[in-house]
Design an enzyme around this catalytic site. Sequence first.
Site, PDB file in Angstrom:
ATOM      1  N   HIS A   1      -1.516  -7.436  -9.425  1.00  0.00           N
ATOM      2  CA  HIS A   1      -0.330  -6.923  -8.724  1.00  0.00           C
ATOM      3  C   HIS A   1       0.948  -7.540  -9.290  1.00  0.00           C
ATOM      4  O   HIS A   1       1.905  -7.781  -8.561  1.00  0.00           O
ATOM      5  CB  HIS A   1      -0.456  -7.164  -7.221  1.00  0.00           C
ATOM      6  CG  HIS A   1      -1.580  -6.376  -6.624  1.00  0.00           C
ATOM      7  ND1 HIS A   1      -1.453  -5.056  -6.265  1.00  0.00           N
ATOM      8  CD2 HIS A   1      -2.873  -6.708  -6.388  1.00  0.00           C
ATOM      9  CE1 HIS A   1      -2.611  -4.610  -5.803  1.00  0.00           C
ATOM     10  NE2 HIS A   1      -3.488  -5.592  -5.865  1.00  0.00           N
TER      11      HIS A   1
ATOM     12  N   SER B   1      -2.187  -9.187  -2.578  1.00  0.00           N
ATOM     13  CA  SER B   1      -1.991  -7.753  -2.341  1.00  0.00           C
ATOM     14  C   SER B   1      -1.836  -7.384  -0.870  1.00  0.00           C
ATOM     15  O   SER B   1      -1.314  -6.321  -0.561  1.00  0.00           O
ATOM     16  CB  SER B   1      -3.145  -6.966  -2.943  1.00  0.00           C
ATOM     17  OG  SER B   1      -4.358  -7.346  -2.348  1.00  0.00           O
TER      18      SER B   1
ATOM     19  N   LYS C   1      -3.737  -0.272 -12.463  1.00  0.00           N
ATOM     20  CA  LYS C   1      -2.622  -0.205 -11.502  1.00  0.00           C
ATOM     21  C   LYS C   1      -1.328   0.145 -12.272  1.00  0.00           C
ATOM     22  O   LYS C   1      -1.120   1.306 -12.577  1.00  0.00           O
ATOM     23  CB  LYS C   1      -2.530  -1.524 -10.730  1.00  0.00           C
ATOM     24  CG  LYS C   1      -3.830  -1.823  -9.939  1.00  0.00           C
ATOM     25  CD  LYS C   1      -3.653  -2.943  -8.960  1.00  0.00           C
ATOM     26  CE  LYS C   1      -4.963  -3.528  -8.442  1.00  0.00           C
ATOM     27  NZ  LYS C   1      -5.814  -2.608  -7.690  1.00  0.00           N
TER      28      LYS C   1
HETATM   29  N1  PLP Z   1      -7.894  -8.418  -8.396  1.00  0.00           N
HETATM   30  C1  PLP Z   1      -6.985  -7.974  -7.498  1.00  0.00           C
HETATM   31  C2  PLP Z   1      -5.979  -8.947  -6.956  1.00  0.00           C
HETATM   32  C3  PLP Z   1      -6.982  -6.623  -7.092  1.00  0.00           C
HETATM   33  O1  PLP Z   1      -6.083  -6.188  -6.192  1.00  0.00           O
HETATM   34  C4  PLP Z   1      -7.934  -5.735  -7.646  1.00  0.00           C
HETATM   35  C5  PLP Z   1      -7.976  -4.303  -7.252  1.00  0.00           C
HETATM   36  O2  PLP Z   1      -7.923  -3.931  -6.127  1.00  0.00           O
HETATM   37  C6  PLP Z   1      -8.856  -6.247  -8.560  1.00  0.00           C
HETATM   38  C7  PLP Z   1      -8.809  -7.576  -8.923  1.00  0.00           C
HETATM   39  C8  PLP Z   1      -9.875  -5.355  -9.190  1.00  0.00           C
HETATM   40  O3  PLP Z   1      -9.262  -4.558 -10.173  1.00  0.00           O
HETATM   41  P1  PLP Z   1     -10.005  -3.290 -10.775  1.00  0.00           P
HETATM   42  O4  PLP Z   1      -9.656  -2.126  -9.917  1.00  0.00           O
HETATM   43  O5  PLP Z   1      -9.510  -3.177 -12.187  1.00  0.00           O
HETATM   44  O6  PLP Z   1     -11.479  -3.604 -10.734  1.00  0.00           O
END
Ligand code: PLP
Length: 355
Positions: free
Chosen positions: A170, A142, A201
């Site tokens: 992502h 990300s 997302k």
């Molecule tokens: N994994 C990644 C790569 C993320 O970018 C995010 C969120 O920022 C998460 C996990 C966590 O997701 P959630 O917002 O559903 O807890």
Amino acid sequence: AGILNFCANNYLGLSSHPEVIRAAAEALEKFGAGLSSVRFICGTQSIHKDLEEKIARFHQREDAILYASCFDANAGIFEALLTPEDAVLSDELNHASIIDGIRLCKANKYRYKHMDMQDLEAKLQDAQKHRLRLVATDGAFSMDGDIAPLREICQLAQKYDALVFIDECHATGFLGPNGRGTDELLGVMDKVTIINSTLGKALGGAAGGYTTGPKPLIDLLRQRSRPYLFSNSLPPAVVGCASKALDLLLESNAIAQSMAAKTQRFRSKMTAAGFTISGKDHPICPVMLGDARLAAVMAEDMLNRGIYVIGFSYPVVPKGKARIRVQISAVHSDEDIDRCVEAFIEVGRKHGALP
Ligand code: PLP
């Protein structure tokens, strides 16, 4: 008024899609505000089961399990799956929730250099002494908008008898011809064993996460995964929202496709203007600026021109690698993208980021 948001994870624009909003309202009306329970007591309704089935179908996997967030899905999986006799091999730039999940498990831990296949191979060789090996990587990273070399990772996993886990937060909904994710984009849907992803997302943007994969693994998580066992069920409105988002994506790949064209437009126009955009073919388009102050003042000036973007600097990214992270959405029109690029050119010239 007139401010364009270029920093949300709303990749497909589904968080404001009228059908998604209506589905949330209907689920709220029909199934109530919440369950006041974890799943295994009285927190499972037909909509939870239906959504799990839909997620598995979308990813072409056997089964799926819902969590309150993908952070929880990542926190719950490693401890439930791996013992002190096993090994987990993790990309050094994996998301914080993967790092925390791995911290909670007692397996032997290997951290390989970011997307470095030589280093991964060396670590896999070393890990041969353990009972089971799991390679864990973000599908798309990300901060940089780069995509894990899953083909090579899967080849190495095959060679050294390892399982592959990917975090698709992502990627789900928009990477690959049908938006199935990084595994579809790189042609390895049958080689990746476990997928964790978010409903917060691209899939409606409300909240929630999940694991999808082989049925015995999902059964194990239902018995052993602590964030699943000891945290409240997803509220019906959130389930309704995600379920409708998946319906739209299962019906047609048009939304996912339009995303790709817009990303291309932004990346090529910005590069032609003289900016350096990190990553490749991903709607996360980090405009690399280096200096933290420059990133902050440029972001502020972009807002003055009606473009909402945020500067990222240390400790979120390494020192000297400050950037403005732009995220493209399917709801941006070509004119919106052009307006964003023009603002970048003006602001970049004003602050000396462009000649
Ligand atoms: N994994 C990644 C790569 C993320 O970018 C995010 C969120 O920022 C998460 C996990 C966590 O997701 P959630 O917002 O559903 O807890």
